[in-house]
Scaffold this motif. Structure first.
Motif, PDB file in Angstrom:
ATOM      1  N   ALA A 121     -15.491  60.429 -17.701  1.00  0.00           N
ATOM      2  CA  ALA A 121     -16.287  61.238 -16.785  1.00  0.00           C
ATOM      3  C   ALA A 121     -15.522  61.481 -15.490  1.00  0.00           C
ATOM      4  O   ALA A 121     -15.811  62.395 -14.744  1.00  0.00           O
ATOM      5  N   LEU A 139     -29.973  66.550 -17.787  1.00  0.00           N
ATOM      6  CA  LEU A 139     -28.632  67.158 -17.752  1.00  0.00           C
ATOM      7  C   LEU A 139     -28.577  68.336 -16.781  1.00  0.00           C
ATOM      8  O   LEU A 139     -29.392  69.253 -16.866  1.00  0.00           O
ATOM      9  N   ASP A 178     -23.113  69.992 -17.684  1.00  0.00           N
ATOM     10  CA  ASP A 178     -22.972  68.574 -18.017  1.00  0.00           C
ATOM     11  C   ASP A 178     -23.302  68.341 -19.490  1.00  0.00           C
ATOM     12  O   ASP A 178     -23.907  69.183 -20.151  1.00  0.00           O
ATOM     13  N   ALA A 228     -24.071  64.907 -22.550  1.00  0.00           N
ATOM     14  CA  ALA A 228     -24.266  63.473 -22.784  1.00  0.00           C
ATOM     15  C   ALA A 228     -24.672  63.271 -24.229  1.00  0.00           C
ATOM     16  O   ALA A 228     -25.158  64.194 -24.893  1.00  0.00           O
ATOM     17  N   HIS A 244     -25.256  69.481 -24.582  1.00  0.00           N
ATOM     18  CA  HIS A 244     -24.602  70.109 -23.428  1.00  0.00           C
ATOM     19  C   HIS A 244     -25.528  71.170 -22.853  1.00  0.00           C
ATOM     20  O   HIS A 244     -26.191  71.895 -23.604  1.00  0.00           O
ATOM     21  N   ALA A 253     -17.774  61.261 -26.638  1.00  0.00           N
ATOM     22  CA  ALA A 253     -18.222  61.223 -25.239  1.00  0.00           C
ATOM     23  C   ALA A 253     -17.825  62.549 -24.585  1.00  0.00           C
ATOM     24  O   ALA A 253     -16.917  63.240 -25.060  1.00  0.00           O
ATOM     25  N   HIS A 298     -16.147  66.133 -18.856  1.00  0.00           N
ATOM     26  CA  HIS A 298     -16.706  67.213 -18.029  1.00  0.00           C
ATOM     27  C   HIS A 298     -15.624  68.168 -17.546  1.00  0.00           C
ATOM     28  O   HIS A 298     -15.781  69.389 -17.590  1.00  0.00           O
ATOM     29  N   TRP A 352     -15.884  67.437 -26.224  1.00  0.00           N
ATOM     30  CA  TRP A 352     -16.332  66.137 -26.731  1.00  0.00           C
ATOM     31  C   TRP A 352     -15.117  65.397 -27.268  1.00  0.00           C
ATOM     32  O   TRP A 352     -14.321  65.978 -28.009  1.00  0.00           O
TER      33      TRP A 352
END
Ligand code: FES
Length: 511
Positions: free
Chosen positions: A306, A434, A438, A440, A452, A474, A477, A482
């Protein structure tokens, strides 16, 4: 263009656009040698074999040189940071000599090829230097200079460089080179075609059956049969020898900008300090050179990813402070794999293989390593063994045992993800948390989803299970991608593969 920062992406790819892609095979294909991967290792192998009269086809999932080779700093050197003192201890003086000989031979080979074929690839002879600013690292550099000299390189310990800041010391090796890797490889691909070889872009190989001939399945529905198969995909997409237990992916950032010619260093530099800083300059305009600075390496997809934007900022700040007058123009990232014993894995794909070969684990030194691999694998295909074949043989075990700490560390990292990624998260925020841009991993409808939110506020989801061996991806950003922490597969926001070893995209999910 990196719109967020107003900077361009890879300078090499920007300045050597490929034109129309070479299409996939129009039907099933039978060739003598199929090379999977159109980077420096794959194309060097293919060209070398074609030059020797073999019938070769290159199968590239994306575009030629668009992967790791197109994102390198493009140094061609046998001085690989601090390798020789390490090799002297782990593989003996003879191992260090073979490493130096083979890497130096690769640089000479590239120079010959560029000259013989008249390739305009901005070839420049330069010295390579591993330096340190901290006085505490000088003893290590002196040991490296001695080991490199013993191994046969023209290495000397120096305290002066053409960097615009003082160093405590460095190991300097003359007679090395730097070039434009994409121009070089595109020209090599053209020569390969002129010699009867074929190159197929947009052709991802998804399956391999080892037989006589070997059978390759592709994502374009075409089957390729080949007597010999070379897997040159950086991280091997087929791994019968479980090489993934001996490889760790490493992602590294690059920033580049213009400097007045008289302020730009002409030698090539690297320091292991400050999470690595690697520096070179390249021709740009009549009165400016492009300075390339690489560093801030990290494991893709691991905690801390991140912070990639912060890493870019740190690297840019370092470049700006060390090279006054630098105007940043480009930034990109690159990824390579480190082997547990720091020596690339080049040779037979597994202990029982007769017709399949692999080239991987170049540890960030894939240009000399890839060109070396091209010669080595071509010799192996023809039944010859150069004297350094044993050094690089992926079947070696002795040095893996010696490198037990590094091996176990990597396995512990992967095991943590295999086990940890299967446990339910302690907290599970919903997609509403989110922000635009961003992403997650969230549990949606009982599934782990990679979710996303785009800049217009819409949600997009794909499965968060990496299609290689099932670790959880993961979000990166800064690069809007990913990433898998286990073996470094990377996927676009829509699940498309950006980098293997995965050969299947992430499945779409509904949110
Ligand atoms: Fe191996 Fe994802 S890259 S599990």
């Amino acid at each position: 263009m990196n719109t967020e920062q107003g900077l361009l992406g890879s300078y090499w790819i920007e300045t050597a656009p490929g034109g129309e892609p070479a299409p996939p095979p129009s039907g099933d294909l039978t060739v003598e040698v199929a090379v999977i991967g159109g980077g420096v290792a794959g194309l060097s192998t293919a060209w070398e074999l074609a030059r020797r009269g073999h019938e070769v086809a290159v199968l590239e999932a994306d575009r030629i040189a668009a992967g790791v080779t197109g994102h390198t700093t493009a140094k061609l050197t046998a001085l690989h940071t601090l390798i020789y003192d390490h090799l002297r201890r782990t593989r003996g003086r003879e191992g260090a000599r073979l490493y130096a000989d083979s890497q130096s031979a690769a640089i000479r080979r590239a120079a010959e090829i560029a000259a013989d074929l008249g390739i305009e690839c901005e070839w420049e002879e330069a010295a390579a230097c591993t330096y340190a600013e901290g006085a505490g690292n000088v003893a290590q550099l002196r040991a490296e200079a001695e080991a490199a000299r013993e191994a046969g390189l023209s290495a000397e310990f120096v305290t002066g460089t053409d960097l615009p800041f003082p160093v405590a010391g460095g190991v300097r090796v003359t007679g090395q080179a730097q070039f434009h890797p994409v121009k070089y490889l595109r020209a090599l691909a053209g020569e390969l075609r002129r010699r009867g070889g074929t190159v197929h872009e947009g052709t991802r190989v998804t399956g391999l059956t080892e037989a006589e001939p070997c059978v390759l399945r592709t994502d374009v529905g075409v089957v390729v049969r080949a007597r010999e198969v070379v897997v040159a995909t950086h991280y091997p997409v087929f791994d019968r020898a479980l090489l993934f237990t001996r490889l760790s992916p490493r992602r590294e950032l690059v920033v580049a900008g213009t400097l007045d010619t008289d302020r730009a260093p002409r030698d090539m530099y690297i320091t292991p300090e400050q999470n690595t800083r690697s520096v070179r300059s390249a021709p740009y305009t009549d009165d400016e050179r492009l300075l390339l600075v690489t560093g801030e390496h990290f494991t893709p997809g691991a905690p801390g990813t991140a912070g990639v934007e912060e890493r870019f900022a740190r690297l840019a700040a370092w470049a700006g402070s060390r090279f006054p007058g630098l105007t940043l123009t480009h930034r990109w990232a690159t990824q390579d794999n480190d082997s547990t014993d720091s020596v690339p894995l080049v040779g037979p794909l597994h202990p029982g293989s007769h017709h399949t070969y692999v080239a991987t684990g170049f540890g960030g030194w894939g240009l000399s390593g890839g060109i070396m691999a091209g010669e080595l694998i071509s010799d192996l295909v023809e039944g010859r063994e150069p004297e350094w074949a044993g050094l690089y043989d992926p079947r070696r075990l002795r040095s893996v045992v010696r490198e037990g700490v590094s091996f176990l560390k990597h396995q512990a990292h992967v095991a943590k993800h295999f086990v940890g990624d299967r446990l339910p998260p302690v907290t599970a925020p919903g997609p509403e948390a989110l922000a635009p841009g961003d992403g997650a991993v969230l549990r949606v409808g009982g599934h782990q989803c990679a979710v996303h939110r785009d800049d217009r506020g819409r949600l997009h989801a794909v499965s968060a299970r990496c299609t290689h061996l099932g670790c959880l991806v993961a979000f990166n950003h800064a690069e809007q991608a990913w990433e898998c922490p286990c073996h470094g597969s990377r996927f676009a926001l829509d699940g498309r593969i950006l980098q293997g070893p995965a050969v299947r995209p992430l499945e779409k999910r509904e949110v």
